[in-house]
Design a protein around this motif. Structure first.
Motif, PDB file in Angstrom:
ATOM      1  N   LYS A 125       1.677   3.376   9.409  1.00 23.24           N
ATOM      2  CA  LYS A 125       1.572   4.709   9.302  1.00 23.24           C
ATOM      3  C   LYS A 125       0.124   5.394   9.030  1.00 23.24           C
ATOM      4  CE  LYS A 125       6.129   6.489   9.992  1.00 23.24           C
ATOM      5  NZ  LYS A 125       7.190   7.423   9.227  1.00 23.24           N
ATOM      6  N   GLN A 126      -0.358   4.844   7.898  1.00 21.20           N
ATOM      7  CA  GLN A 126      -1.650   5.357   7.177  1.00 21.20           C
ATOM      8  C   GLN A 126      -2.817   5.081   8.308  1.00 21.20           C
ATOM      9  OE1 GLN A 126      -2.167   3.248   3.888  1.00 21.20           O
ATOM     10  NE2 GLN A 126      -1.684   4.724   2.551  1.00 21.20           N
ATOM     11  N   LYS A 165       4.470   1.990   5.303  1.00 22.57           N
ATOM     12  CA  LYS A 165       3.363   2.769   5.036  1.00 22.57           C
ATOM     13  C   LYS A 165       2.061   2.557   5.494  1.00 22.57           C
ATOM     14  CE  LYS A 165       1.483   4.441   0.351  1.00 22.57           C
ATOM     15  NZ  LYS A 165       1.315   3.739  -0.992  1.00 22.57           N
ATOM     16  N   ILE A 166       1.826   1.174   5.371  1.00 20.41           N
ATOM     17  CA  ILE A 166       0.355   0.706   5.794  1.00 20.41           C
ATOM     18  C   ILE A 166       0.301   1.266   7.416  1.00 20.41           C
ATOM     19  CG2 ILE A 166      -0.820  -1.382   6.351  1.00 20.41           C
ATOM     20  CD1 ILE A 166       0.457  -2.744   3.784  1.00 20.41           C
ATOM     21  N   THR A 209       9.115  -0.607   3.032  1.00 19.57           N
ATOM     22  CA  THR A 209       8.522   0.851   2.821  1.00 19.57           C
ATOM     23  C   THR A 209       7.171   0.529   2.914  1.00 19.57           C
ATOM     24  OG1 THR A 209      10.543   1.437   1.624  1.00 19.57           O
ATOM     25  CG2 THR A 209       8.506   2.877   1.651  1.00 19.57           C
ATOM     26  N   ARG A 210       6.588  -0.522   2.139  1.00 20.75           N
ATOM     27  CA  ARG A 210       5.266  -0.718   1.990  1.00 20.75           C
ATOM     28  C   ARG A 210       4.629  -1.009   3.352  1.00 20.75           C
ATOM     29  NH1 ARG A 210       2.381  -5.683  -0.984  1.00 20.75           N
ATOM     30  NH2 ARG A 210       0.107  -4.735  -0.605  1.00 20.75           N
ATOM     31  N   THR A 232      11.988  -1.840  -0.854  1.00 17.91           N
ATOM     32  CA  THR A 232      10.207  -1.500  -1.238  1.00 17.91           C
ATOM     33  C   THR A 232       9.098  -2.231  -0.242  1.00 17.91           C
ATOM     34  OG1 THR A 232      11.248  -1.796  -3.278  1.00 17.91           O
ATOM     35  CG2 THR A 232       8.750  -1.187  -3.286  1.00 17.91           C
ATOM     36  N   LYS A 245       5.318  -5.300  12.199  1.00 15.62           N
ATOM     37  CA  LYS A 245       6.145  -5.522  10.794  1.00 15.62           C
ATOM     38  C   LYS A 245       5.974  -6.622  10.450  1.00 15.62           C
ATOM     39  CE  LYS A 245       9.720  -2.713  11.581  1.00 15.62           C
ATOM     40  NZ  LYS A 245      11.161  -2.207  11.418  1.00 15.62           N
TER      41      LYS A 245
END
Lengths: 145, 145
Positions: free
Chosen positions: A17-18, A14-15, A10-11, A7, A28
């Motif tokens: 990619k956003q 996500k950040i 993933t977070r 998780t 990372k």
DNA sequence: ACAAAAAAAGCAACATTGTTGCAAAAGAAA
DNA sequence: TTTCTTTTGCAACAATGTTGCTTTTTTTGT
């Protein structure tokens, strides 16, 4: 355990990619440091804290990228050591929009973002127009009391 | 003209004596720079601005001395360039007691002490106790408007 | 899954900034 | 003036930040 890690991972992605950033190991790992950290980080902290050693240049460039994208913001200090913290307000490439105050502990020197406290409005003298207010409180933090 | 210069010179000496500092050429010249200056000065400004060149070490040590004595105070910034400004409140060796806010111009980057504006009181979260509040406003100054 | 293109990381060399110890010079005191 | 103390300047060093360029990694298009 494995789920939690997945998780968190993933977070991170996500950040990144956003903010339309490519997913790289350095980004990372550095972002991870901010996520698992209560306070703010100085450049030096990041170089040391990371399990594996990053090239200094990579850290500089990554932080610069994060600031540009509005992922982290700079906290002004009086000791010549720029500190960075995750943005929690509406920050983007267009501009930072942090309105919370910062707290620096006299004892442990940890820097916190006090997200719930909004910077008060200031009445400036004639001729001056304000765009942004920075506020830093020094004192003793919750852990050192 | 000569009178004015003599007066300014007297003022320098008075300030140094009040703080039980020996009267030296470097201290007089550096203090002079602050007195004839509206805004704040960074270390680099002082090295360059002075007609004659000071040794870098002398500037560092002199500024350090002035800060310790409460003659100048440090203004926190977000750009890794410490700025110093004359203290106008009740500062001394015991501690600084500046309660005014600072203003940094986006355009000319001049830093002003807005002495008439007092930092507002802040209600901190439980567990934190504040000792000092620093406040910096960024925007456009009276000269760049 | 692979190759080509684009982006980022790593390296080296350099520039700037800040620090420390010590000898020489300047200031204070007598 | 002479002595004693403080400050300065120098040299060497340490830390921090920057730039150009090559290699590696990531993405993209097939």
């Amino acid at each position: 355990m494995k789920q939690a890690k997945a998780t968190a991972h993933t977070r991170l992605i996500k950040i990144l990619k956003q903010n339309s950033l490519n997913i790289t190991e350095s980004r990372k790992k550095i972002l991870q440091l901010f996520l698992e950290q209560d306070g703010a980080l100085a450049h030096g902290d990041i170089e040391k804290r990371a399990g594996e050693k990053f090239d200094r240049v990579t850290v500089y460039r990554t932080l610069q990228t994060f600031v540009n994208k509005g992922i982290v913001h700079i906290i002004p200090t009086a000791d010549n050591a720029i500190r960075y913290a995750l943005c929690k307000d509406d920050c983007s490439e267009v501009g930072h929009d942090d309105h919370h105050i910062h707290f620096v502990c006299d004892n442990c020197h940890t820097t916190y973002c006090l997200d719930d406290i909004v910077t008060p409005d200031i009445r400036l003298p004639k001729g001056y127009s304000g765009r942004h207010v920075e506020m830093v409180v020094e004192g003793i933090c919750k852990n050192c009391k």
